[in-house]
Every structure is written in C-alpha cells, then in structure tokens.
Design an enzyme around this catalytic site. Structure first.
Site, PDB file in Angstrom:
ATOM      1  N   HIS A   1      72.955  -0.227 -88.368  1.00 19.47           N
ATOM      2  CA  HIS A   1      73.950   0.573 -87.653  1.00 19.47           C
ATOM      3  C   HIS A   1      73.459   2.020 -87.633  1.00 19.47           C
ATOM      4  CE1 HIS A   1      77.475   2.510 -86.331  1.00 19.47           C
ATOM      5  NE2 HIS A   1      77.631   3.159 -87.473  1.00 19.47           N
TER       6      HIS A   1
ATOM      7  N   ASN B   1      75.991   8.016 -82.843  1.00 24.64           N
ATOM      8  CA  ASN B   1      76.680   6.869 -83.437  1.00 24.64           C
ATOM      9  C   ASN B   1      77.693   6.332 -82.430  1.00 24.64           C
ATOM     10  OD1 ASN B   1      78.220   5.093 -84.909  1.00 24.64           O
ATOM     11  ND2 ASN B   1      78.596   6.489 -86.624  1.00 24.64           N
TER      12      ASN B   1
ATOM     13  N   CYS C   1      82.526   0.628 -88.112  1.00 26.72           N
ATOM     14  CA  CYS C   1      81.116   0.530 -87.723  1.00 26.72           C
ATOM     15  C   CYS C   1      80.497  -0.820 -88.082  1.00 26.72           C
ATOM     16  CB  CYS C   1      80.315   1.671 -88.343  1.00 26.72           C
ATOM     17  SG  CYS C   1      80.782   3.247 -87.618  1.00 26.72           S
TER      18      CYS C   1
HETATM   19  N1  COA Z   1      76.141  22.296 -87.982  1.00 31.19           N
HETATM   20  C1  COA Z   1      75.890  23.141 -88.980  1.00 31.19           C
HETATM   21  N2  COA Z   1      76.403  23.006 -90.206  1.00 31.19           N
HETATM   22  C2  COA Z   1      77.204  21.955 -90.416  1.00 31.19           C
HETATM   23  C3  COA Z   1      77.526  21.022 -89.416  1.00 31.19           C
HETATM   24  C4  COA Z   1      76.964  21.226 -88.153  1.00 31.19           C
HETATM   25  N3  COA Z   1      77.204  20.397 -87.118  1.00 31.19           N
HETATM   26  N4  COA Z   1      78.341  20.084 -89.929  1.00 31.19           N
HETATM   27  C5  COA Z   1      78.542  20.415 -91.203  1.00 31.19           C
HETATM   28  N5  COA Z   1      77.873  21.537 -91.500  1.00 31.19           N
HETATM   29  C6  COA Z   1      77.834  22.273 -92.763  1.00 31.19           C
HETATM   30  C7  COA Z   1      79.016  21.950 -93.634  1.00 31.19           C
HETATM   31  O1  COA Z   1      80.134  22.731 -93.267  1.00 31.19           O
HETATM   32  C8  COA Z   1      78.495  22.327 -94.997  1.00 31.19           C
HETATM   33  O2  COA Z   1      78.594  23.702 -95.167  1.00 31.19           O
HETATM   34  P1  COA Z   1      79.094  24.317 -96.561  1.00 31.19           P
HETATM   35  O3  COA Z   1      78.068  23.858 -97.544  1.00 31.19           O
HETATM   36  O4  COA Z   1      79.112  25.763 -96.290  1.00 31.19           O
HETATM   37  O5  COA Z   1      80.433  23.709 -96.794  1.00 31.19           O
HETATM   38  C9  COA Z   1      77.014  21.950 -94.907  1.00 31.19           C
HETATM   39  O6  COA Z   1      76.697  21.879 -93.501  1.00 31.19           O
HETATM   40  C10 COA Z   1      76.687  20.623 -95.527  1.00 31.19           C
HETATM   41  O7  COA Z   1      77.657  19.690 -95.093  1.00 31.19           O
HETATM   42  P2  COA Z   1      77.644  18.212 -95.546  1.00 31.19           P
HETATM   43  O8  COA Z   1      78.813  17.478 -94.998  1.00 31.19           O
HETATM   44  O9  COA Z   1      77.406  18.167 -97.010  1.00 31.19           O
HETATM   45  O10 COA Z   1      76.307  17.770 -94.775  1.00 31.19           O
HETATM   46  P3  COA Z   1      75.522  16.451 -94.914  1.00 31.19           P
HETATM   47  O11 COA Z   1      74.120  16.732 -95.199  1.00 31.19           O
HETATM   48  O12 COA Z   1      76.227  15.451 -95.776  1.00 31.19           O
HETATM   49  O13 COA Z   1      75.564  15.881 -93.407  1.00 31.19           O
HETATM   50  C11 COA Z   1      76.755  14.234 -92.134  1.00 31.19           C
HETATM   51  C12 COA Z   1      76.796  15.621 -92.785  1.00 31.19           C
HETATM   52  C13 COA Z   1      78.112  13.933 -91.519  1.00 31.19           C
HETATM   53  C14 COA Z   1      75.697  14.247 -91.073  1.00 31.19           C
HETATM   54  C15 COA Z   1      76.416  13.193 -93.199  1.00 31.19           C
HETATM   55  O14 COA Z   1      77.196  13.410 -94.332  1.00 31.19           O
HETATM   56  C16 COA Z   1      76.601  11.756 -92.772  1.00 31.19           C
HETATM   57  O15 COA Z   1      75.877  11.267 -91.942  1.00 31.19           O
HETATM   58  N6  COA Z   1      77.539  11.027 -93.412  1.00 31.19           N
HETATM   59  C17 COA Z   1      77.693   9.597 -93.343  1.00 31.19           C
HETATM   60  C18 COA Z   1      77.918   9.057 -91.972  1.00 31.19           C
HETATM   61  C19 COA Z   1      78.155   7.581 -92.054  1.00 31.19           C
HETATM   62  O16 COA Z   1      77.356   6.814 -92.516  1.00 31.19           O
HETATM   63  N7  COA Z   1      79.312   7.131 -91.619  1.00 31.19           N
HETATM   64  C20 COA Z   1      79.631   5.751 -91.762  1.00 31.19           C
HETATM   65  C21 COA Z   1      79.525   5.030 -90.514  1.00 31.19           C
HETATM   66  S1  COA Z   1      80.392   5.795 -89.216  1.00 31.19           S
END
Ligand code: COA
Length: 333
Positions: free
Chosen positions: A258, A288, A118
């Site tokens: 980004h 993204n 990214c």
């Molecule tokens: N819908 C519903 N629930 C979802 C889900 C979805 N699409 N995706 C994940 N969950 C659930 C998970 O399974 C988890 O459930 P659990 O607690 O029972 O295990 C819960 O939601 C929380 O998941 P988590 O991964 O902790 O969520 P989060 O708040 O961290 O959000 C992202 C997930 C991916 C959106 C976030 O972590 C993120 O944006 N990460 C960084 C992305 C980034 O900067 N990447 C670098 C550049 S590409």
C-alpha cells in the site's frame, strides 16, 4: 482439499485502473502553505497526485471496472458479484456497489461495500477469493476506489499533501490449484482508532454546523504514531507470509505495498531482503489513494508487460483502525 481449505483456487484474471487528468504537484501546496517540494519528497516520496474535480468515487470505479472487463473480454452482465472497497462512498448509503452496478448496467449481480481504510482492497481480496473458492461464484468484480480529495482539508499541511484520487479494479475467477490467492495473513487492532480517523458524519458525531466548523468531516492523522506502527506491521506481515510459505527473496517477483509513505515501503523491502526493482512503487505519481493503490500498481505493471504467469507476488497494507496484513498471490495469467 487444498491449502486454503477448499476444492478451488481463486485468481486475478484481469486488472484495470483509472486516474483523473488533473495533477496537483508539490509546488501547488508550497504556493499557499508553509511547505515545500523538498520536504514532501524526502518525508513521503510523493511528487504529485491526481484530483477528481467533478463526480464521485463510483465514477472512477466504473472506469477502472470497464477497463478490467474489456481486458478479460467480458460484458457487465457476466459479473455475479461486485465488492467495492472504499472509505469515500458516494453517500453513506446506498452502497456504492449499487451505483457502480447501475452505471455499468450489470444486470445479473448483487454486491456490497467494504470499509477497512487503506487495507480495504486486501480485505476485499480475501473476501472475494473466499467467495470463489467456496464454489458459490465464478465471476467477481473487486474494486478499490477513493476520492480522498472529498475528505481532505487543504489547509492542513500534515495531511493534504498525502492523498490523491483513483480507482482500481480486478476480476476474480477460479484458476488452477497452483495459481491465484495462495495465502493470507490479516489483522485488526482497534487501539489505532485514536490516531487516524474521520470524526464526523457517522452515528457518533452526526454532521451538524458545529462538526463542520470543527473540521470533523476531514481526515485526521497523527502521522508519527501511525508511521511507527505501519513500519513494523507492514514489514513483519510481508516477511511472515513469505517465510511461512518457504519463499526467499529470490522467489518473489514483486512486493506490492500500500502506497502511504516511501520510507514505510523501503522498510518492508529491507525486512524481506528484496532489491528495489522487486517493489512496485507509484506513490511518487499518485500519492496515497487509499483503496486504489494496490490494484492500480497491479494494473500498471501488468500493462507494462512486467507480470508473468506463476510470479509470486506479495501484497501488503497498513491503514486506519488499525488494519493490516499481507496476501501471497501467484499470478494467474
Ligand atoms: N511540510 C513541511 N513540514 C511539515 C509538513 C509539510 N507538509 N507536514 C508536517 N510538517 C512538520 C510538522 O509540523 C512537524 O513540525 P514540528 O516538529 O515543528 O512539529 C515536522 O514536520 C515533523 O512532523 P512529523 O509528523 O513528525 O513528520 P513525519 O516525518 O512523521 O512525516 C508523515 C509525516 C505524515 C509523512 C508520516 O508521519 C507518515 O507517512 N505517516 C504514516 C502514514 C501512514 O502510513 N498512514 C497509514 C495508511 S493511510
């Protein structure tokens, strides 16, 4: 010698972007996965994303490049160098830059691909601007394009909601010394390799029936771990580049982050003390798009007449690797 250590400054003098027409909204995912619009919007800021049904990364790159060239009033033959930043090359080789060159019909250039996840566009911008600053090149085409749908597992709710397809392009050439790329702060840390990757298809795990059965040809992300580091590094690098250039919030026209997660963008904005209107955000409409997010924002804001010559703009990114950083641009046209 100027502050960048050379005799010339490089600036962006045209922008272009292209997205496919096909829209996937959050309800599409809710129709077959255990997810919903409210979760996706609150946790990521994404409402919809575009998907390229036919064709490859080079097709989006070429469309974006043609727009940038047309806006600059140049033909493909004017280009001396093509740098294509992507994690979804049409094929592992030949370089996608070659495919773009051929489709554009650009007869006077060389080029290559850059992969920095990214942060690809930011690292590409540093590379391209240094090529111009060195005196070696006057007309560079820098592309950030990704067909993320090609490496997304649409059964994995953790990742499939995040990504979209798009292409962005900018032209770089020499500009006045008080304009263009002013400063850069870029970093990598391989400790991030465990948390965001595509495991299969490279020399470590060449594609086999087994790697495909295991889904190693898809993006894997430990979202929470990546999120925590992204918040810190994007916010700190954006603030760092601002402070070391003696700029305060009122001196910044825009932060162009980004577009990975709205909550990460908000953290960077708050650390820099910026108002909401000072941040370019289009993650709600495109998700993204990896290498395309930053040039696409620039192109959209330019087309809307919101960029002025002399505007201080901070570009910042964080991605797999880890890779991250910020670049200060003084808008050149
Ligand atoms: N819908 C519903 N629930 C979802 C889900 C979805 N699409 N995706 C994940 N969950 C659930 C998970 O399974 C988890 O459930 P659990 O607690 O029972 O295990 C819960 O939601 C929380 O998941 P988590 O991964 O902790 O969520 P989060 O708040 O961290 O959000 C992202 C997930 C991916 C959106 C976030 O972590 C993120 O944006 N990460 C960084 C992305 C980034 O900067 N990447 C670098 C550049 S590409």
């Amino acid at each position: 010698m100027n502050k960048r250590g050379g005799n010339r400054h490089a600036g962006i003098t045209a922008v272009g972007h292209w997205v496919p027409d096909d829209v996937l909204d959050n309800n599409f995912f809710a129709s077959y996965l255990d997810t919903n619009d409210e979760w996706i919007v609150t946790r990521t800021g994404i409402r919809e994303r575009r998907i390229l049904r036919e064709g490859a990364t080079s097709d989006m790159a070429v469309r974006a490049a043609r727009i940038a060239l047309e806006r600059r009033g140049w033909t493909p033959d004017d280009i001396q160098l093509i740098i294509c930043c992507t994690v979804t090359p049409d094929m592992l080789f030949p370089p996608t830059a070659c495919l773009i060159q051929e489709k554009l019909g650009a007869k006077n250039c060389w080029g290559f691909d850059m992969t920095a996840a990214c942060s690809g566009f930011l690292f590409g911008l540093e590379t391209a601007s240094r090529m111009v600053e060195s005196g070696g090149y006057d007309r560079v085409l820098l592309i950030g394009a990704d067909k993320m749908s090609a490496i997304t597992n649409y059964q994995d709710r953790n990742t499939c909601i995040l990504f979209g397809d798009a292409g962005g392009a900018v032209i770089l050439e020499p500009v006045a010394e008080d304009l263009g790329i002013m400063d850069s702060y870029l970093r990598i840390d391989g400790a991030g390799k465990e948390f965001l990757y595509m495991k299969g298809g490279g020399s470590l795990n060449p594609a086999t029936a087994e790697t495909v059965a295991k889904g190693w040809h898809y993006v894997y992300q430990d979202g929470k771990t990546v999120f925590k580091r992204a918040v810190v590094e994007m916010a700190e690098s954006s603030a760092h580049i601002m402070e070391r250039n003696g700029l305060s919030a009122k001196d910044i026209a825009y932060l162009v982050p980004h577009q990975a997660n709205l909550r990460i963008l908000d953290a960077a904005r708050e650390r820099m003390g910026l108002a909401k209107e000072q941040v370019m955000i289009n993650i709600d409409r495109y998700g993204n798009t990896t290498d395309a997010t930053i040039p696409m924002c620039l192109s959209e804001w330019w087309a809307a007449g919101k960029l002025k010559k002399g505007d201080n703009i901070v570009l910042s990114s964080f991605g797999a690797g880890y890779t991250w950083g910020a670049i200060l641009v003084r808008w050149a046209y």
